[in-house]
Scaffold this motif. Structure first.
Motif, PDB file in Angstrom:
ATOM      1  N   ILE A  28      89.675  25.665 107.865  1.00  0.00           N
ATOM      2  CA  ILE A  28      88.378  25.897 107.219  1.00  0.00           C
ATOM      3  C   ILE A  28      88.114  27.392 107.274  1.00  0.00           C
ATOM      4  O   ILE A  28      88.242  28.020 108.336  1.00  0.00           O
ATOM      5  N   GLY A  29      87.763  27.962 106.119  1.00  0.00           N
ATOM      6  CA  GLY A  29      87.479  29.393 106.063  1.00  0.00           C
ATOM      7  C   GLY A  29      86.386  29.691 105.061  1.00  0.00           C
ATOM      8  O   GLY A  29      85.949  28.825 104.304  1.00  0.00           O
ATOM      9  N   ALA A  30      85.937  30.949 105.076  1.00  0.00           N
ATOM     10  CA  ALA A  30      84.901  31.379 104.144  1.00  0.00           C
ATOM     11  C   ALA A  30      85.114  32.850 103.819  1.00  0.00           C
ATOM     12  O   ALA A  30      85.481  33.650 104.689  1.00  0.00           O
ATOM     13  N   ILE A  31      84.903  33.225 102.555  1.00  0.00           N
ATOM     14  CA  ILE A  31      85.025  34.620 102.095  1.00  0.00           C
ATOM     15  C   ILE A  31      83.613  35.114 101.774  1.00  0.00           C
ATOM     16  O   ILE A  31      82.884  34.494 100.986  1.00  0.00           O
ATOM     17  N   PHE A  32      83.231  36.236 102.389  1.00  0.00           N
ATOM     18  CA  PHE A  32      81.896  36.804 102.190  1.00  0.00           C
ATOM     19  C   PHE A  32      82.041  38.163 101.496  1.00  0.00           C
ATOM     20  O   PHE A  32      82.833  39.012 101.931  1.00  0.00           O
ATOM     21  N   PRO A  33      81.272  38.406 100.463  1.00  0.00           N
ATOM     22  CA  PRO A  33      81.279  39.745  99.854  1.00  0.00           C
ATOM     23  C   PRO A  33      80.448  40.700 100.710  1.00  0.00           C
ATOM     24  O   PRO A  33      79.391  40.326 101.229  1.00  0.00           O
TER      25      PRO A  33
END
Length: 469
Positions: A133-138
């Motif tokens: 599980i991952g997340a990309i944040f600007p």
């Protein structure tokens, strides 16, 4: 569906095993729910929180220098892996893996990041041999996109999450059901002992043996069933005795007229009697006995018809006093022959719902008995009145009466309280049986009070007709 050919013992055992299987399935589904909805959900919330918090620390400058140093330090102290890049394409260098065989970034992800929205990534990574599980944040600086933060964590397997709980659950469950299985198996003998006794008892009853009864030593459902069985056998035994008595009485009642008919017919055919007067008397006796047999059969058929559940009455409102007077009209000639006084005191307002022909049949049978068993120049009194919502007809004679020991059996087929009575006087004992059945069909009752040598009183009770306003 459980095979109907299985014994009750096997059905209970099969039910226990089925319960064990269903419990294991339920436990597995419950654990799967805990893993998927609670563990993974908690990881997602934590990852989003940590990622957003880290991204919020960036306010100016580029993504190099001190920011990278902080990220490296954060990787050391946290369970998450964090990468910061200036260009989106550089993420493939820090995370050179495919998720569910798909690239890390697709066109939809690029559009969302361009709007300043984070993007969640979840799926299987072959290199880790587990889900990630991952997340990309600007990273924004005065509404300008400066770089990207990628935070992810490999998920633990379900067996790892519940590594301590699953063995305990399985061991406890198996031990519980094993102990339960032993208890049930040891108690099956006593549990099904009443059932086996009922089975043996039923087999004896089916063969016509009504001598035994089931012993009842408890107050549970089996005891209630045993009491029901005993009551059923009592009823069957009573019916069997009545049937035998009925057949015996029918045979007895038919034997005498058939003997007379056969004897006189043989005398006529063998020309034993040659005197015309004797021959005429023999023919008269044959005719008389034939009529008697016909009456017996007619009354039996009548009684059987009344006892049939499909029999219906022609119900209509009846003025009770008028029907009584019509019945008295029929018996007055017989009363006149015996010089008997028939008196009446009737309530002319009593109205009932009933079949006029059947109710008159009851009155006629009762009055006919009163005439037969009363001496000449005696009196019969008929009264009608209302009592407790019922119309009561009281018929009292001053005849020979009925012995106290015979009152309870009055109304049974072929029962006559005085067996010494001739059939000319006593009939076949079916008149009161027919009267009782007719009263039952009218939801009424027939009861008798009598004292031997002093007379008999018959009470007929009919429900009054309810007149609605």
């Amino acid at each position: 569906m459980i095979n109907s050919n299985l014994t009750l013992n096997k059905k209970v055992s099969l039910l226990l095993l089925s319960s064990l299987f269903l419990t294991i399935v339920f436990s597995f589904l419950f654990i799967h729910f805990l893993y998927k909805d609670l563990y993974i959900g908690t990881v997602k919330e934590s990852l989003l929180y940590q990622g957003q918090r880290t991204a919020d620390h960036y306010h100016y400058g580029d993504v190099s220098g001190s920011v990278r140093d902080k990220i490296l330090w954060y990787n050391v102290i946290s369970p998450y892996e964090v990468s910061v890049v200036e260009k989106l394409e550089d993420l493939t260098k820090s995370f050179p893996y495919r998720i569910d065989q798909n690239p890390l970034i697709n066109n939809d992800d690029k559009r969302e990041l361009a709007k300043g929205n984070p993007v969640m990534k979840e799926g299987y990574v072959a290199e880790f041999n587990r889900n990630v599980i991952g997340a990309i944040f600007p990273l924004m600086n005065e509404e300008r996109l400066m770089g990207y933060l990628f935070i992810y964590i490999p998920l633990a397997e379900m067996t790892e999450v519940f590594s301590k709980g699953i063995p305990i659950l399985v061991l406890t469950g198996v031990m519980f059901y094993f102990v339960l299985f032993l208890i049930i198996q040891s108690s099956l003998g006593s549990l099904f002992k009443p059932v086996r006794e009922m089975q043996q008892f039923s087999n004896k009853v089916a063969k016509g043996d009504f001598s035994d009864r089931l012993n009842v030593n408890s107050r549970d459902e089996m005891a209630e069933l045993a009491l029901t069985f005993n009551g059923m056998v009592d009823s069957l035994q009573h019916q069997e005795e009545r049937k035998r008595q009925f057949l015996s009485n029918v045979a007895h009642e038919l034997r005498t007229p058939l003997t007379y008919i056969g004897g006189y017919a043989k005398a006529l055919t063998d020309k034993v009697q040659t005197n015309p007067e004797e021959m005429e008397e023999s023919l008269h006796l044959i005719q008389k006995e034939s009529i008697r047999m016909q009456k017996l059969i007619t009354e039996l058929l009548e009684l059987n018809k009344l006892e049939d559940s499909s029999f219906s009455l022609d119900i209509e409102p009846i003025v009770l006093s008028q029907l009584i007077m019509d019945s008295l009209t029929l018996i007055r000639p017989h009363a006149k022959n015996k010089k008997m006084d028939v008196q009446h005191d009737l309530n002319e307002e009593s109205i009932i719902n009933g079949d006029p022909n059947r109710v008159m049949q009851v009155f006629y049978n009762i009055l006919d008995n009163a005439l037969k068993y009363s001496p000449e120049e005696s009196r019969i009194l008929i009264q009608s009145y209302e009592e407790g919502g019922m119309a009561v007809v009281k018929i009292r004679d001053t005849g020979i009466g009925i012995p106290a020991g015979s009152l309870s059996r009055i109304g049974e087929r072929f029962y006559r309280s005085d067996l010494s009575r001739t059939r000319n006087t006593g009939g076949y004992g079916l008149g009161l049986s027919i009267a009782k059945e007719i009263m039952n069909k009218h939801d009424g009752s027939l009861s008798i009070d009598s004292e031997e040598g002093k007379g008999t009183t018959v009470y007929l009770r009919f429900p009054l007709l309810e007149i609605k306003d």
